[in-house]
Write a protein that holds these residues in place. Sequence first.
Motif, PDB file in Angstrom:
ATOM      1  N   ARG A  39      -3.415   7.240  -1.701  1.00  0.00           N
ATOM      2  CA  ARG A  39      -4.769   7.245  -0.612  1.00  0.00           C
ATOM      3  C   ARG A  39      -4.843   8.690   0.326  1.00  0.00           C
ATOM      4  O   ARG A  39      -3.212   8.284   1.001  1.00  0.00           O
ATOM      5  N   CYS A  82       1.469   5.557  -0.486  1.00  0.00           N
ATOM      6  CA  CYS A  82       0.995   6.086   0.365  1.00  0.00           C
ATOM      7  C   CYS A  82       0.583   7.615  -0.740  1.00  0.00           C
ATOM      8  O   CYS A  82      -0.008   8.663  -0.082  1.00  0.00           O
ATOM      9  N   ARG A 106      -5.296   9.095   4.429  1.00  0.00           N
ATOM     10  CA  ARG A 106      -5.685   8.302   5.837  1.00  0.00           C
ATOM     11  C   ARG A 106      -7.102   7.654   6.046  1.00  0.00           C
ATOM     12  O   ARG A 106      -7.463   6.945   6.468  1.00  0.00           O
ATOM     13  N   MET A 151       0.766  -1.148   0.890  1.00  0.00           N
ATOM     14  CA  MET A 151       0.238  -0.004   0.444  1.00  0.00           C
ATOM     15  C   MET A 151       0.906   1.436  -0.077  1.00  0.00           C
ATOM     16  O   MET A 151       1.881   1.748   0.882  1.00  0.00           O
ATOM     17  N   MET A 181      -7.060   4.906   3.378  1.00  0.00           N
ATOM     18  CA  MET A 181      -5.863   3.488   3.333  1.00  0.00           C
ATOM     19  C   MET A 181      -6.809   3.014   4.735  1.00  0.00           C
ATOM     20  O   MET A 181      -6.859   1.762   4.473  1.00  0.00           O
ATOM     21  N   CYS A 203       3.909  -1.137   3.992  1.00  0.00           N
ATOM     22  CA  CYS A 203       4.001   0.118   3.819  1.00  0.00           C
ATOM     23  C   CYS A 203       4.816   0.623   2.802  1.00  0.00           C
ATOM     24  O   CYS A 203       6.187   0.709   3.133  1.00  0.00           O
ATOM     25  N   GLN A 214       2.398   6.128   7.999  1.00  0.00           N
ATOM     26  CA  GLN A 214       1.360   4.788   7.329  1.00  0.00           C
ATOM     27  C   GLN A 214       1.499   3.456   8.723  1.00  0.00           C
ATOM     28  O   GLN A 214       0.644   3.591   9.180  1.00  0.00           O
ATOM     29  N   ASP A 240      -9.461   0.960   3.682  1.00  0.00           N
ATOM     30  CA  ASP A 240      -8.745   0.129   2.358  1.00  0.00           C
ATOM     31  C   ASP A 240      -8.723  -1.595   3.315  1.00  0.00           C
ATOM     32  O   ASP A 240      -8.498  -2.531   2.920  1.00  0.00           O
TER      33      ASP A 240
END
Lengths: 228, 310
Positions: B84, B81, B86, B79, B89, B106, B131, B92
Motif C-alpha cells: 500500500r 508497507c 500512503r 499492516m 494506508m 506497522c 509509517q 484503510d
Amino acid sequence: MIVVKRKPIKEILEFVKNSKNILIAGCGTCAAVCLEGGEKEAAEIKGLLNLHFKNEDKNISALCDSAVRLCDPEFVKDIKLKCNVLPDVIISLGCGAGVQMVSDIFESVPVFPGINTTFLGTNDELGVFSEKCQGCGECILDKTGGICPVSRCSKSLLNGPCGGSSDGKCEVDDTIDCAWQLIFDRLKTMNMLDKMQEIIPVKDWRTSRDGGVRAMVKEEAVIDKNEE
Amino acid sequence: MHQESNLKKVLDSGKFAVTCELGPPKGTDLDVVKEKASLIKGYVDAVNVTDNQTAIVRLSSIATSHILHDLGIDPIMQMVCRDRNRIAMQSDLFGAYSLGIKNLLCLSGDHQTFGNHPESKNVFDIDSIQQLSMINKMKNEKKAYCGEEIEGDFDMFLGGASNPFGDPYEFRVIRLAKKINAGAKFIQTQCIYDMDKFEDFMKMVRDMGLHKKTYILAGVLPLKSFGMAKYMKNNVAGVQIPDELLNRMKTAKAAGKGMSAKEGIKICVEQIKRLRNIEGVHGVHVMAIEWEKKVPQIVEEAGLLPRPEL
C-alpha cells in the motif's frame, strides 16, 4: 552508466524474419561498454543473421562506430543519411532511449529492441555490473554514507535494515548485499554512525517517475532558433 | 463501539501481557477464522492478524480483524508497507478504526518474491518507521499526513516489530529507539530461541532506557518438529536457534511419535518463564503458526492464566 543485456537471438530472429533489408544499429556508449550492443556485437549479430538466413534473399547490414550515441538525434540522422535505401526493419542495440530515438528519426521504419535495458549501475570489473541508482530525482546519498538505499535495498527502506538482514545479505537472495549493512559499515568507517539514528522522513516521490513523465530543459544551453 | 484497546489496558495495568497470532485463510472461508478464534478466546489479551504474511494472498487483515472484534477478541491488525502507498494506508486505517479495530502493528513486510505472486510489483512508498510516524501524527494531530483535518475520530494503539537477531546486531537497539521515537507504544519481537543473546539485547535496551518508553512483548514460536527447527535455522533470515535446542528436538524425534511436539511446547513454556523474569519484558507474543490449538496449553503451563478482565 546504463547497463543493458542482449535479447536472446531467437527473439531477434522473430523480429526480422519477414523483412528483406535489415539494419542493425549499434551504440558506442553504455551498450558498448557492457559488451552487449557496440560495434563488435552489432557485427556479431549481423553474422548470426547471415548464417541463419543464408538461403534467403536478405540484405543485412550493421552500422556502428565507437562515437555513435543512439540517444542523440545528430548521430541517428547521420545513420539515416548513410542508408542508400531505407531498411525494412531496424534492430537497435541502444538502451530503451536509443530505440526510441531511432524510431523517432526513421519514423516509418519499424524499430525493434535488440537488448533489454536493465539498470543504472557501475562497471565493477570486466563483465561485472551492479545496480547503483534508480533515478529518484532527489539524492539522499549525503545521509547514507554514499550508498543508495532506494536502489540497493530490495524494499527501498530509508531508515535501516528490515529484520531479514542476515550476515550482510538481503533476505531476498544471499547473492545480494544488504544495503543497510553496507551503509552501517561505511558510516562506522567514516565515524558518522550517529547518522543511523536520524529518522529519514517520508520521501517526496514526485521527482521520481511517480510525478509523471520527466523532462529537463537547461535554459542556458538551449539555442534560440530565432536568434540564429 | 470505540472502547479502549484491551491490550493497552492490560499493559497499562502493569500485568504481563499475552498475545498470539492468527493467520487468515487463503480465501473467504470465515469458518477457519471463527474456529481459530474459538480456540484462543480467553487465553490471550489480543490477537495479531497477519497482513498477507510471507507475501501469500489471504483474507485481508482488516476484514479478519473485524470478525475477531465482533467475536469479542481484541485484534492487532498488521499492516505492511509492501502493498500500500500512503493513500491506501490512511484510507484503510480509517476503515479499520470505523470497524472497531484499535491496535495496529506497522511492518515493512516480507518481500513479494517469497510469496505466491513473486512476479508482482511492490510499493514501499514509505517504510515501517515512516509509517509509525505518519500514523502517530494522524492520531495526535487528528490530521491526515497531508495536513488536512480528519473528519471524525481516529486513534490506534501503535506498535512496531523488532528483530534482536537481525544484522547488524549493534544497530538493532538503535532501530528499536527509532521506532519508539516514531510513535511505537508497544513492540513485538521476532521469535527468540537464543535466550542469552536476547538477554544481552535487553541489557542494551535498558541501558538506553527504552523499556520505560514502550512495552516490549517477546516473541516465541513453539517448534513442532526437529525438521522445522532445522528449516528455520537454515532458511529463515534473522532466526537463530542454538545447537542445544536443536539437539533437544533431535532427541525428542528419536523418542517416538508425538514426542517432538511435546518437547517443542516444553521448550516454549520454559522460554516464557525465563522471559517473564527479564526486566523490561512486558509480555509475550506466542506465534503458534497454524498451531493455534496449542496456545491455551502453552499459556496455561507458563502460568499465565487467568487473563485479566479489565
